[in-house]
Design an enzyme around this catalytic site. Sequence first.
Site, PDB file in Angstrom:
ATOM      1  N   ARG A   1       0.944  -1.383   0.000  1.00  0.00           N
ATOM      2  CA  ARG A   1      -0.122  -0.113  -0.108  1.00  0.00           C
ATOM      3  C   ARG A   1       0.892   1.140  -0.064  1.00  0.00           C
ATOM      4  O   ARG A   1       0.403   2.213  -0.655  1.00  0.00           O
ATOM      5  CB  ARG A   1      -0.952   0.207   1.150  1.00  0.00           C
ATOM      6  CG  ARG A   1      -2.003   1.137   1.219  1.00  0.00           C
ATOM      7  CD  ARG A   1      -3.176   0.907   1.855  1.00  0.00           C
ATOM      8  NE  ARG A   1      -2.748   1.059   3.388  1.00  0.00           N
ATOM      9  CZ  ARG A   1      -3.246   0.725   4.553  1.00  0.00           C
ATOM     10  NH1 ARG A   1      -4.385   0.260   4.369  1.00  0.00           N
ATOM     11  NH2 ARG A   1      -2.838   1.000   5.727  1.00  0.00           N
TER      12      ARG A   1
ATOM     13  N   LYS B   1      -2.785   6.580   1.244  1.00  0.00           N
ATOM     14  CA  LYS B   1      -2.521   7.198   2.635  1.00  0.00           C
ATOM     15  C   LYS B   1      -1.688   8.094   2.544  1.00  0.00           C
ATOM     16  O   LYS B   1      -0.635   8.113   3.094  1.00  0.00           O
ATOM     17  CB  LYS B   1      -2.086   5.933   3.624  1.00  0.00           C
ATOM     18  CG  LYS B   1      -2.384   6.073   4.963  1.00  0.00           C
ATOM     19  CD  LYS B   1      -2.169   4.635   5.654  1.00  0.00           C
ATOM     20  CE  LYS B   1      -2.286   4.797   7.270  1.00  0.00           C
ATOM     21  NZ  LYS B   1      -3.445   5.324   7.629  1.00  0.00           N
TER      22      LYS B   1
ATOM     23  N   GLU C   1     -16.244   6.690   5.247  1.00  0.00           N
ATOM     24  CA  GLU C   1     -15.321   6.189   6.315  1.00  0.00           C
ATOM     25  C   GLU C   1     -15.668   6.615   7.435  1.00  0.00           C
ATOM     26  O   GLU C   1     -16.541   7.671   7.549  1.00  0.00           O
ATOM     27  CB  GLU C   1     -13.994   6.809   5.771  1.00  0.00           C
ATOM     28  CG  GLU C   1     -13.273   6.376   4.648  1.00  0.00           C
ATOM     29  CD  GLU C   1     -11.808   5.948   4.662  1.00  0.00           C
ATOM     30  OE1 GLU C   1     -10.999   6.580   4.404  1.00  0.00           O
ATOM     31  OE2 GLU C   1     -11.642   4.659   5.296  1.00  0.00           O
TER      32      GLU C   1
HETATM   33  N1  PLP Z   1      -9.206   4.493   6.783  1.00  0.00           N
HETATM   34  C1  PLP Z   1      -8.461   5.509   7.007  1.00  0.00           C
HETATM   35  C2  PLP Z   1      -8.718   6.826   6.614  1.00  0.00           C
HETATM   36  C3  PLP Z   1      -7.135   4.969   7.934  1.00  0.00           C
HETATM   37  O1  PLP Z   1      -6.316   6.071   7.847  1.00  0.00           O
HETATM   38  C4  PLP Z   1      -6.903   3.701   8.113  1.00  0.00           C
HETATM   39  C5  PLP Z   1      -5.727   3.436   9.077  1.00  0.00           C
HETATM   40  O2  PLP Z   1      -4.683   2.871   8.347  1.00  0.00           O
HETATM   41  C6  PLP Z   1      -7.800   2.900   7.881  1.00  0.00           C
HETATM   42  C7  PLP Z   1      -8.901   3.100   7.124  1.00  0.00           C
HETATM   43  C8  PLP Z   1      -7.627   1.459   8.296  1.00  0.00           C
HETATM   44  O3  PLP Z   1      -6.831   0.968   7.433  1.00  0.00           O
HETATM   45  P1  PLP Z   1      -5.894  -0.467   8.027  1.00  0.00           P
HETATM   46  O4  PLP Z   1      -6.707  -1.593   8.454  1.00  0.00           O
HETATM   47  O5  PLP Z   1      -5.075  -0.785   6.928  1.00  0.00           O
HETATM   48  O6  PLP Z   1      -5.142  -0.059   9.059  1.00  0.00           O
HETATM   49  C1  COI Z   2      -4.154   3.391  11.445  1.00  0.00           C
HETATM   50  O1  COI Z   2      -5.034   2.613  11.690  1.00  0.00           O
HETATM   51  O2  COI Z   2      -3.075   2.783  11.442  1.00  0.00           O
HETATM   52  C2  COI Z   2      -3.928   4.589  11.226  1.00  0.00           C
HETATM   53  O3  COI Z   2      -3.230   5.100  10.613  1.00  0.00           O
HETATM   54  C3  COI Z   2      -5.092   5.319  11.635  1.00  0.00           C
HETATM   55  C4  COI Z   2      -4.587   6.800  12.304  1.00  0.00           C
HETATM   56  C5  COI Z   2      -3.798   6.929  13.340  1.00  0.00           C
HETATM   57  C6  COI Z   2      -3.907   7.504  11.308  1.00  0.00           C
END
Ligand code: PLP
Ligand code: COI
Length: 332
Positions: free
Chosen positions: A77, A179, A215
Amino acid sequence: MDWAKLGFSYRKTNYNVRCYYRNGSWGELEVHSEETIPMHMAASCLHYGQEAFEGLKCYRCKDGKVRLFRVADNGRRMASSSEYLQMAVLPVERFIEAVHKVVSLNEEFIPPYESGASLYIRPFLIGTGAQVGVKPADEYLFVVFVSPVGPYFKGEGEITMCLEHTYDRAAPHGTGHVKAGGNYGASLTAYVESHKNGFDGVIYLDPKEKKYIDEVGAANFFGIKEGTYVTPESPSILPSITNKSLCAIAEDMGLKVERRHIPYQELDTFEEAGACGTAAVITQINNIFDPQSGKTYKFRTGADTWSHKLYQRLVDIQHGEAEDKFGWVTTL
Ligand code: PLP
Ligand code: COI
């Protein structure tokens, strides 16, 4: 360290790991102990938002081993975020190597088993080359630091959210699916206003039509109804690795899984709702307030829910206590 009292905040550890991209290639991994980064005042990350980051966790387990969850997916990612922001792409193998290195170097900061805390790993990539015209930099810096953390949301593991009809975190064909730090800067006004109004955060709607759920702040949304796990399909949300995992676990547990548009009025028909992500893990949502209609949508919470069962299975896989049939976990 009082591990059980940790919140989700920065704590100094001993080392961070860095890697510079200069003259068209990546250098060796470097170990640093200082917390600051010297950089040119015209660095592209400071002016034009050339910044992407990742977030993952590692866990100290009952058997004494340290486990990482889907680290290669975070590496991939980060590569796709880097491509979209026209930054140098760090090879996934180097990403994994840097994560392993920073965790090993800071082993004493990995919270003990059953403390409720974990070690949060924050890799990020910034444009460090000097640019005054708007174009990609020619130099980049990749850094990984770690911080022991507790729960992301305060309170008793349940949150109350507000539907966001005014602000968007990302544009319809913008950076929502990567991200990029800029998405989070763009979310701060909504965050601060929602907290002033007594909520734990906002639920963004799709930025094009404002009809569908996008989201839950910095986490993906899911709802449960009639034996189905439903989660948004949208080009402006981050493809959450946790959510992808939950889709697989839900199916394995006998739930149907639907990835589709979710009109926000459909919230009325959901039995459960939750936020999922690395930081949020699974956080149950008890209420969602709609300021436009004045309506509050209410959901079941607690231990006797699908959300809790999904949470338990996910956490058990992450800690090596349930079969890792999908091959998600690596040990240090
Ligand atoms: N959506 C956003 C905007 C986020 O910042 C995150 C955190 O990383 C997620 C979703 C969840 O993603 P993940 O499950 O890969 O941590
Ligand atoms: C995560 O879940 O890792 C995130 O990045 C969420 C937040 C702390 C930015």
